[in-house]
Design a protein around this motif. Structure first.
Motif, PDB file in Angstrom:
ATOM      1  N   THR A   1       5.678  42.990  40.449  1.00 44.82           N
ATOM      2  CA  THR A   1       5.819  43.777  39.382  1.00 44.82           C
ATOM      3  C   THR A   1       6.618  42.991  38.269  1.00 44.82           C
ATOM      4  O   THR A   1       7.911  42.623  38.921  1.00 44.82           O
ATOM      5  CB  THR A   1       6.396  45.204  39.759  1.00 44.82           C
ATOM      6  OG1 THR A   1       5.728  45.584  40.797  1.00 44.82           O
ATOM      7  CG2 THR A   1       6.187  46.107  38.683  1.00 44.82           C
ATOM      8  N   THR A   2       6.265  43.076  37.159  1.00 49.97           N
ATOM      9  CA  THR A   2       7.205  42.435  36.154  1.00 49.97           C
ATOM     10  C   THR A   2       7.004  42.942  34.694  1.00 49.97           C
ATOM     11  O   THR A   2       5.847  43.418  34.424  1.00 49.97           O
ATOM     12  CB  THR A   2       7.081  40.959  36.141  1.00 49.97           C
ATOM     13  OG1 THR A   2       8.076  40.488  35.330  1.00 49.97           O
ATOM     14  CG2 THR A   2       6.038  40.347  35.702  1.00 49.97           C
ATOM     15  N   ASN A   3       7.906  42.643  33.750  1.00 53.58           N
ATOM     16  CA  ASN A   3       7.549  43.082  32.527  1.00 53.58           C
ATOM     17  C   ASN A   3       6.754  42.184  31.598  1.00 53.58           C
ATOM     18  O   ASN A   3       6.734  41.073  31.967  1.00 53.58           O
ATOM     19  CB  ASN A   3       8.991  43.148  31.756  1.00 53.58           C
ATOM     20  CG  ASN A   3       9.845  44.384  32.276  1.00 53.58           C
ATOM     21  OD1 ASN A   3       9.356  45.417  32.639  1.00 53.58           O
ATOM     22  ND2 ASN A   3      11.056  44.222  32.151  1.00 53.58           N
ATOM     23  N   LEU A   4       6.078  42.595  30.681  1.00 57.95           N
ATOM     24  CA  LEU A   4       5.191  42.018  29.927  1.00 57.95           C
ATOM     25  C   LEU A   4       5.898  41.649  28.532  1.00 57.95           C
ATOM     26  O   LEU A   4       7.082  42.191  28.486  1.00 57.95           O
ATOM     27  CB  LEU A   4       4.045  42.700  29.642  1.00 57.95           C
ATOM     28  CG  LEU A   4       3.171  42.988  30.775  1.00 57.95           C
ATOM     29  CD1 LEU A   4       1.821  43.820  30.420  1.00 57.95           C
ATOM     30  CD2 LEU A   4       2.676  41.625  31.394  1.00 57.95           C
ATOM     31  N   ALA A   5       5.536  40.956  27.775  1.00 63.50           N
ATOM     32  CA  ALA A   5       6.029  40.575  26.406  1.00 63.50           C
ATOM     33  C   ALA A   5       6.144  41.908  25.334  1.00 63.50           C
ATOM     34  O   ALA A   5       6.814  42.098  24.735  1.00 63.50           O
ATOM     35  CB  ALA A   5       5.208  39.572  25.506  1.00 63.50           C
ATOM     36  N   SER A   6       5.248  43.071  25.903  1.00 64.00           N
ATOM     37  CA  SER A   6       5.327  44.171  25.043  1.00 64.00           C
ATOM     38  C   SER A   6       6.019  45.091  25.960  1.00 64.00           C
ATOM     39  O   SER A   6       6.514  44.698  26.858  1.00 64.00           O
ATOM     40  CB  SER A   6       3.856  44.484  24.748  1.00 64.00           C
ATOM     41  OG  SER A   6       3.070  44.893  26.184  1.00 64.00           O
ATOM     42  N   ASN A   7       6.185  46.322  25.456  1.00 61.26           N
ATOM     43  CA  ASN A   7       6.881  47.451  26.221  1.00 61.26           C
ATOM     44  C   ASN A   7       6.006  47.914  27.396  1.00 61.26           C
ATOM     45  O   ASN A   7       5.909  49.201  27.509  1.00 61.26           O
ATOM     46  CB  ASN A   7       7.468  48.544  25.168  1.00 61.26           C
ATOM     47  CG  ASN A   7       8.530  48.005  24.394  1.00 61.26           C
ATOM     48  OD1 ASN A   7       9.306  46.992  24.905  1.00 61.26           O
ATOM     49  ND2 ASN A   7       8.836  48.665  23.245  1.00 61.26           N
ATOM     50  N   HIS A   8       5.399  47.046  28.035  1.00 60.37           N
ATOM     51  CA  HIS A   8       4.735  47.597  29.163  1.00 60.37           C
ATOM     52  C   HIS A   8       4.978  46.623  30.644  1.00 60.37           C
ATOM     53  O   HIS A   8       5.851  45.555  30.353  1.00 60.37           O
ATOM     54  CB  HIS A   8       3.152  47.444  29.096  1.00 60.37           C
ATOM     55  CG  HIS A   8       2.794  48.093  27.824  1.00 60.37           C
ATOM     56  ND1 HIS A   8       2.755  47.678  26.421  1.00 60.37           N
ATOM     57  CD2 HIS A   8       2.154  49.507  27.770  1.00 60.37           C
ATOM     58  CE1 HIS A   8       2.381  48.603  25.593  1.00 60.37           C
ATOM     59  NE2 HIS A   8       2.021  49.674  26.444  1.00 60.37           N
ATOM     60  N   PHE A   9       4.408  46.988  31.770  1.00 61.68           N
ATOM     61  CA  PHE A   9       4.861  45.892  32.960  1.00 61.68           C
ATOM     62  C   PHE A   9       3.182  45.981  33.536  1.00 61.68           C
ATOM     63  O   PHE A   9       2.277  46.746  33.451  1.00 61.68           O
ATOM     64  CB  PHE A   9       5.845  46.816  33.692  1.00 61.68           C
ATOM     65  CG  PHE A   9       5.421  48.141  34.274  1.00 61.68           C
ATOM     66  CD1 PHE A   9       4.710  48.118  35.540  1.00 61.68           C
ATOM     67  CD2 PHE A   9       5.609  49.099  33.827  1.00 61.68           C
ATOM     68  CE1 PHE A   9       4.445  49.228  36.242  1.00 61.68           C
ATOM     69  CE2 PHE A   9       5.387  50.450  34.323  1.00 61.68           C
ATOM     70  CZ  PHE A   9       4.872  50.568  35.645  1.00 61.68           C
TER      71      PHE A   9
END
Length: 141
Positions: free
Chosen positions: A55-63
């Motif tokens: 589980t990790t963050n994406l470049a946008s405000n999502h994961f």
């Protein structure tokens, strides 16, 4: 005499066509490299590694929540990649950090993710080669 010539021409065309097909498409007649024909299920199980769920963050405000199955060409390569699991995890996280939610949407997004991870892991792996990288779990929120 005309029918005999026609028959000989047809036979000649069939023989030449079969020879050309055999030459250019060896697998059409069951010849060729065994590796190209595919691996058995047992081979795939023996030569593949499943990553942990990441589980990790994406470049946008999502994961994203992802898991991969990595198929290698030899037992030595599998052993090496198992020892390099922290590097595999870091590669997945760094790749996902560069994607936005929209870039991961659909078949093309998953295919791009698999290709990028394949390229990155191919550089890491010293013994053997990667055969494929498959996304086996995929959620984006």
């Amino acid at each position: 005499m005309g029918k005999l010539n026609l028959f000989l021409v047809v036979v000649l065309v069939v023989v030449l066509g079969s020879g050309a097909l055999l030459f250019f498409e060896k697998d059409a007649f069951g010849f060729g490299n065994e590796k190209e024909k595919g691996l058995t299920v047992e081979d795939i199980i023996e030569l593949s590694i499943d990553t942990d769920v990441i589980t990790t963050n994406l470049a946008s405000n999502h994961f994203a929540v992802v898991q991969f199955n990595i198929l290698l060409d030899s037992k030595e390569a599998k052993i090496e990649l198992e020892k390099r699991k922290p590097e595999v995890r870091a590669a997945v996280i760094s790749i996902l950090a560069g994607f936005t939610k929209n870039q991961l949407t659909g078949r093309e997004g998953i295919a791009n993710l698999e290709e990028e991870l394949f390229s990155k892991l191919d550089v890491i792996l010293e013994s053997g080669q990667l055969e494929r990288v498959l996304v086996t779990e995929f959620k984006v929120q």
